[in-house]
Design a protein around this motif. Structure first.
Motif, PDB file in Angstrom:
ATOM      1  N   GLU A 166       0.858  -1.373   0.077  1.00 32.26           N
ATOM      2  CA  GLU A 166       0.108  -0.057   0.206  1.00 32.26           C
ATOM      3  C   GLU A 166       0.864   1.124   0.032  1.00 32.26           C
ATOM      4  O   GLU A 166       0.882   2.099  -0.759  1.00 32.26           O
ATOM      5  N   ASP A 167       2.066   1.344   0.768  1.00 35.37           N
ATOM      6  CA  ASP A 167       2.819   2.468   0.986  1.00 35.37           C
ATOM      7  C   ASP A 167       3.382   2.692  -0.259  1.00 35.37           C
ATOM      8  O   ASP A 167       3.643   3.827  -0.776  1.00 35.37           O
ATOM      9  N   GLU A 168       4.026   1.572  -1.065  1.00 36.68           N
ATOM     10  CA  GLU A 168       4.715   1.782  -2.217  1.00 36.68           C
ATOM     11  C   GLU A 168       3.694   2.222  -3.302  1.00 36.68           C
ATOM     12  O   GLU A 168       3.998   3.003  -4.316  1.00 36.68           O
ATOM     13  N   MET A 169       2.483   1.745  -3.359  1.00 38.42           N
ATOM     14  CA  MET A 169       1.646   2.064  -4.519  1.00 38.42           C
ATOM     15  C   MET A 169       1.264   3.507  -4.354  1.00 38.42           C
ATOM     16  O   MET A 169       1.117   4.284  -5.295  1.00 38.42           O
ATOM     17  N   VAL A 170       1.108   4.246  -3.114  1.00 35.49           N
ATOM     18  CA  VAL A 170       0.921   5.412  -2.985  1.00 35.49           C
ATOM     19  C   VAL A 170       2.051   6.309  -3.411  1.00 35.49           C
ATOM     20  O   VAL A 170       1.957   7.414  -4.194  1.00 35.49           O
ATOM     21  N   ARG A 171       3.332   5.876  -3.123  1.00 36.89           N
ATOM     22  CA  ARG A 171       4.474   6.720  -3.926  1.00 36.89           C
ATOM     23  C   ARG A 171       4.472   6.628  -5.080  1.00 36.89           C
ATOM     24  O   ARG A 171       4.708   7.514  -5.908  1.00 36.89           O
ATOM     25  N   PHE A 172       4.033   5.397  -5.684  1.00 36.65           N
ATOM     26  CA  PHE A 172       4.243   5.264  -7.064  1.00 36.65           C
ATOM     27  C   PHE A 172       3.068   6.063  -7.868  1.00 36.65           C
ATOM     28  O   PHE A 172       3.310   6.783  -8.878  1.00 36.65           O
ATOM     29  N   MET A 173       1.697   6.059  -7.473  1.00 36.23           N
ATOM     30  CA  MET A 173       0.770   6.798  -8.014  1.00 36.23           C
ATOM     31  C   MET A 173       1.130   8.385  -7.941  1.00 36.23           C
ATOM     32  O   MET A 173       0.506   9.144  -8.699  1.00 36.23           O
ATOM     33  N   GLY A 174       1.851   8.780  -6.600  1.00 40.23           N
ATOM     34  CA  GLY A 174       2.161  10.139  -6.529  1.00 40.23           C
ATOM     35  C   GLY A 174       3.324  10.643  -7.431  1.00 40.23           C
ATOM     36  O   GLY A 174       3.653  11.879  -7.332  1.00 40.23           O
ATOM     37  N   LYS A 175       3.905   9.828  -8.195  1.00 39.87           N
ATOM     38  CA  LYS A 175       4.965   9.959  -8.863  1.00 39.87           C
ATOM     39  C   LYS A 175       6.301  10.387  -8.279  1.00 39.87           C
ATOM     40  O   LYS A 175       7.124  11.272  -8.698  1.00 39.87           O
ATOM     41  N   SER A 176       6.211  10.018  -6.852  1.00 41.27           N
ATOM     42  CA  SER A 176       7.653  10.296  -5.961  1.00 41.27           C
ATOM     43  C   SER A 176       8.361   9.207  -5.794  1.00 41.27           C
ATOM     44  O   SER A 176       8.787   8.950  -4.776  1.00 41.27           O
ATOM     45  N   TYR A 177       8.337   8.269  -6.648  1.00 42.58           N
ATOM     46  CA  TYR A 177       9.174   6.931  -6.301  1.00 42.58           C
ATOM     47  C   TYR A 177      10.697   6.926  -6.683  1.00 42.58           C
ATOM     48  O   TYR A 177      10.781   6.527  -7.988  1.00 42.58           O
ATOM     49  N   ASP A 178      11.385   7.798  -6.026  1.00 44.06           N
ATOM     50  CA  ASP A 178      12.936   7.674  -6.326  1.00 44.06           C
ATOM     51  C   ASP A 178      13.398   6.434  -5.880  1.00 44.06           C
ATOM     52  O   ASP A 178      13.181   6.127  -4.760  1.00 44.06           O
ATOM     53  N   ASN A 179      14.465   6.009  -6.523  1.00 42.20           N
ATOM     54  CA  ASN A 179      15.355   4.910  -5.809  1.00 42.20           C
ATOM     55  C   ASN A 179      14.554   3.565  -5.689  1.00 42.20           C
ATOM     56  O   ASN A 179      14.731   3.307  -4.741  1.00 42.20           O
ATOM     57  N   CYS A 180      13.738   3.478  -7.063  1.00 41.10           N
ATOM     58  CA  CYS A 180      12.931   2.293  -6.705  1.00 41.10           C
ATOM     59  C   CYS A 180      13.823   1.095  -6.533  1.00 41.10           C
ATOM     60  O   CYS A 180      14.627   0.735  -7.441  1.00 41.10           O
ATOM     61  N   PRO A 181      13.429   0.121  -5.697  1.00 39.02           N
ATOM     62  CA  PRO A 181      14.355  -1.028  -5.191  1.00 39.02           C
ATOM     63  C   PRO A 181      13.780  -2.231  -6.546  1.00 39.02           C
ATOM     64  O   PRO A 181      14.652  -3.052  -6.523  1.00 39.02           O
ATOM     65  N   TYR A 182      13.039  -1.830  -7.158  1.00 39.52           N
ATOM     66  CA  TYR A 182      12.608  -2.904  -8.339  1.00 39.52           C
ATOM     67  C   TYR A 182      12.836  -2.488  -9.563  1.00 39.52           C
ATOM     68  O   TYR A 182      12.758  -3.223 -10.478  1.00 39.52           O
ATOM     69  N   PHE A 183      13.613  -1.344  -9.690  1.00 39.92           N
ATOM     70  CA  PHE A 183      13.851  -0.862 -11.071  1.00 39.92           C
ATOM     71  C   PHE A 183      15.026  -1.541 -11.551  1.00 39.92           C
ATOM     72  O   PHE A 183      15.974  -1.998 -11.328  1.00 39.92           O
ATOM     73  N   GLN A 184      14.702  -2.109 -12.898  1.00 35.44           N
ATOM     74  CA  GLN A 184      15.614  -2.860 -13.621  1.00 35.44           C
ATOM     75  C   GLN A 184      15.595  -2.126 -15.167  1.00 35.44           C
ATOM     76  O   GLN A 184      14.419  -2.179 -15.791  1.00 35.44           O
ATOM     77  N   PHE A 185      16.785  -1.738 -15.729  1.00 35.17           N
ATOM     78  CA  PHE A 185      16.755  -1.006 -16.762  1.00 35.17           C
ATOM     79  C   PHE A 185      16.394  -1.854 -18.169  1.00 35.17           C
ATOM     80  O   PHE A 185      16.790  -3.103 -18.131  1.00 35.17           O
ATOM     81  N   ASN A 186      15.076  -1.528 -18.893  1.00 33.42           N
ATOM     82  CA  ASN A 186      14.734  -2.250 -20.037  1.00 33.42           C
ATOM     83  C   ASN A 186      15.611  -2.124 -21.147  1.00 33.42           C
ATOM     84  O   ASN A 186      15.451  -1.046 -22.043  1.00 33.42           O
ATOM     85  N   ASP A 187      16.522  -2.704 -21.297  1.00 38.34           N
ATOM     86  CA  ASP A 187      17.622  -2.782 -22.410  1.00 38.34           C
ATOM     87  C   ASP A 187      17.551  -3.999 -23.360  1.00 38.34           C
ATOM     88  O   ASP A 187      18.188  -5.399 -23.316  1.00 38.34           O
ATOM     89  N   GLU A 188      16.685  -3.792 -24.336  1.00 39.78           N
ATOM     90  CA  GLU A 188      16.082  -4.842 -25.134  1.00 39.78           C
ATOM     91  C   GLU A 188      17.503  -5.331 -26.107  1.00 39.78           C
ATOM     92  O   GLU A 188      17.241  -6.507 -26.783  1.00 39.78           O
TER      93      GLU A 188
END
Length: 60
Positions: free
Chosen positions: A30-52
């Motif tokens: 729930e907390d992560e979703m609020v940050r995601f929806m508020g576009k304030s999700y800096d330094n996401c622990p799940y970020f993986q660069f989409n390098d096709e």
């Protein structure tokens, strides 16, 4: 210094045909979703660069 992440470049940010929009496929709490929806999700622990082209470079 916090690293900025851009959801548009993340492999987990996919198009949902049912809702006709993009969203994160990671099961956020729930907390992560609020940050995601508020576009304030800096330094996401799940970020993986989409390098096709990553696989193609390894094949050389």
């Amino acid at each position: 210094m916090k690293e900025k992440t851009n959801c548009n470049c993340c492999i987990n940010y996919i198009f949902d045909e049912e809702y006709n929009c993009y969203g994160c496929q990671v099961d956020l709490d729930e907390d992560e979703m609020v940050r995601f929806m508020g576009k304030s999700y800096d330094n996401c622990p799940y970020f993986q660069f989409n390098d096709e082209y990553k696989i193609v470079r390894k094949q050389k």
